[in-house]
Scaffold this active site. Structure first.
Site, PDB file in Angstrom:
ATOM      1  N   SER A 113       0.843  -1.181   0.000  1.00 42.14           N
ATOM      2  CA  SER A 113       0.000   0.000   0.000  1.00 42.14           C
ATOM      3  C   SER A 113       0.883   1.237   0.000  1.00 42.14           C
ATOM      4  CB  SER A 113      -0.926  -0.028   1.219  1.00 42.14           C
ATOM      5  OG  SER A 113      -2.051   0.782   0.976  1.00 42.14           O
ATOM      6  N   HIS A 118       0.762  15.956   0.053  1.00 42.38           N
ATOM      7  CA  HIS A 118       0.893  17.063  -0.896  1.00 42.38           C
ATOM      8  C   HIS A 118       0.589  18.366  -0.152  1.00 42.38           C
ATOM      9  CE1 HIS A 118       0.855  14.045  -4.104  1.00 42.38           C
ATOM     10  NE2 HIS A 118      -0.234  13.552  -3.540  1.00 42.38           N
ATOM     11  N   CYS A 141      -3.796  -2.330   3.684  1.00 45.00           N
ATOM     12  CA  CYS A 141      -4.582  -3.541   3.485  1.00 45.00           C
ATOM     13  C   CYS A 141      -4.170  -4.560   4.528  1.00 45.00           C
ATOM     14  CB  CYS A 141      -4.354  -4.097   2.088  1.00 45.00           C
ATOM     15  SG  CYS A 141      -5.575  -5.330   1.591  1.00 45.00           S
TER      16      CYS A 141
END
Length: 263
Positions: A113, A118, A141
């Site tokens: 994963s 940002h 996951c």
């Protein structure tokens, strides 16, 4: 909150691998008042230095450790004129990625994963209010879940407004074959945030329990003007101007918190 974390860490007996996908979207807004063009330029320079890709990488690596994952790959970038991004590919520490390469074929397991961040600095053209936004997405996951990182993430940034979305998708099976659509107890994202942190905010939930979708947004409940003036002492600002600036800051925060233009 400690009991909730223990519940997240507990193991359950399953048939095969845990296929549940858990995703946390964590967004913060830091609001600032920078009156002149020079102050605005200095603020952007400060933000770019304070939250450059190297520092953001360190934050995400700490998050990776907290959720019990290992780093497979890191990609980071600083942008011109401002902003930065970091993406980390992660896996469960119990697996050995190197052993999963056979001949020239790489076998991709569901435990792989990622964690991303940002940044987005911007200014209001009329009120001299700057907003610095940080978006962090953690997708996992299996047994790994990102909820225990919330206090750390909130403390890592100057968070005036916070919006969080948590969702569990897919299903796994217990040993008898019965489907499990979630593997831990949760009624609200707020359950996994320290009470002392929550006391500083007004918080609202919008949850869709039947779909395992949880949404929480938080708004700082007190404004200490000195914390919002960039390179300016609050006592150097005339009293009426202080009230005007505080009012503008609060209006900006309320609109971001509400997700619509109000004033």
């Amino acid at each position: 909150m400690g009991d909730k974390i223990k519940a997240l860490e507990s193991k359950m007996k399953l048939y095969g691998f845990n296929n549940l996908t858990k995703s946390l979207s964590f967004n913060i807004y830091d609001v600032c008042y920078a009156k002149s063009a020079r102050e605005q330029q200095d603020y952007l320079a400060y933000i770019d230095e304070q939250y450059n890709s190297d520092r953001l990488t360190g934050i995400l690596q700490n998050v990776t450790d907290m959720i019990g994952a290992t780093v497979l790959n890191i990609a980071k970038q600083d942008y011109d004129p401002q902003g930065a991004s970091v993406t980390i590919l992660i896996a469960d520490k119990t697996r050995n990625p190197a052993s999963e390469i056979h001949n020239d074929t790489i076998v991709a397991h569901l435990d792989k994963s990622h964690v991303t961040v940002h940044t987005y600095p911007e200014f209001h053209p009329d009120t001299s209010i700057a907003t610095f936004r940080v978006d962090i997405d953690i997708a996992t996951c299996g047994q790994i879940t990102p909820l225990q990182t919330l206090d750390y993430l909130i403390g890592s940034f100057d968070s005036d407004i916070i919006t969080m979305d948590y969702r569990v998708r897919g299903f796994t099976r217990d040993e008898s074959g019965e489907k499990l659509f979630i593997d831990h107890e949760i009624t609200s994202i707020q359950d996994f945030i320290d009470d002392k942190v929550l006391q500083r905010y007004d918080a609202v939930d919008v949850n869709v329990y039947q779909s395992n979708i949880f949404h929480t947004k938080m708004l700082i409940n007190e404004i200490n003007l000195q914390n919002y003036l960039f390179n300016t002492d609050a006592y150097e600002v005339p009293p009426m101007s202080r009230l005007t600036i505080t009012h503008s800051l609060r209006q900006e925060m309320i609109e971001i918190f509400s997700g619509k233009n109000i004033f």
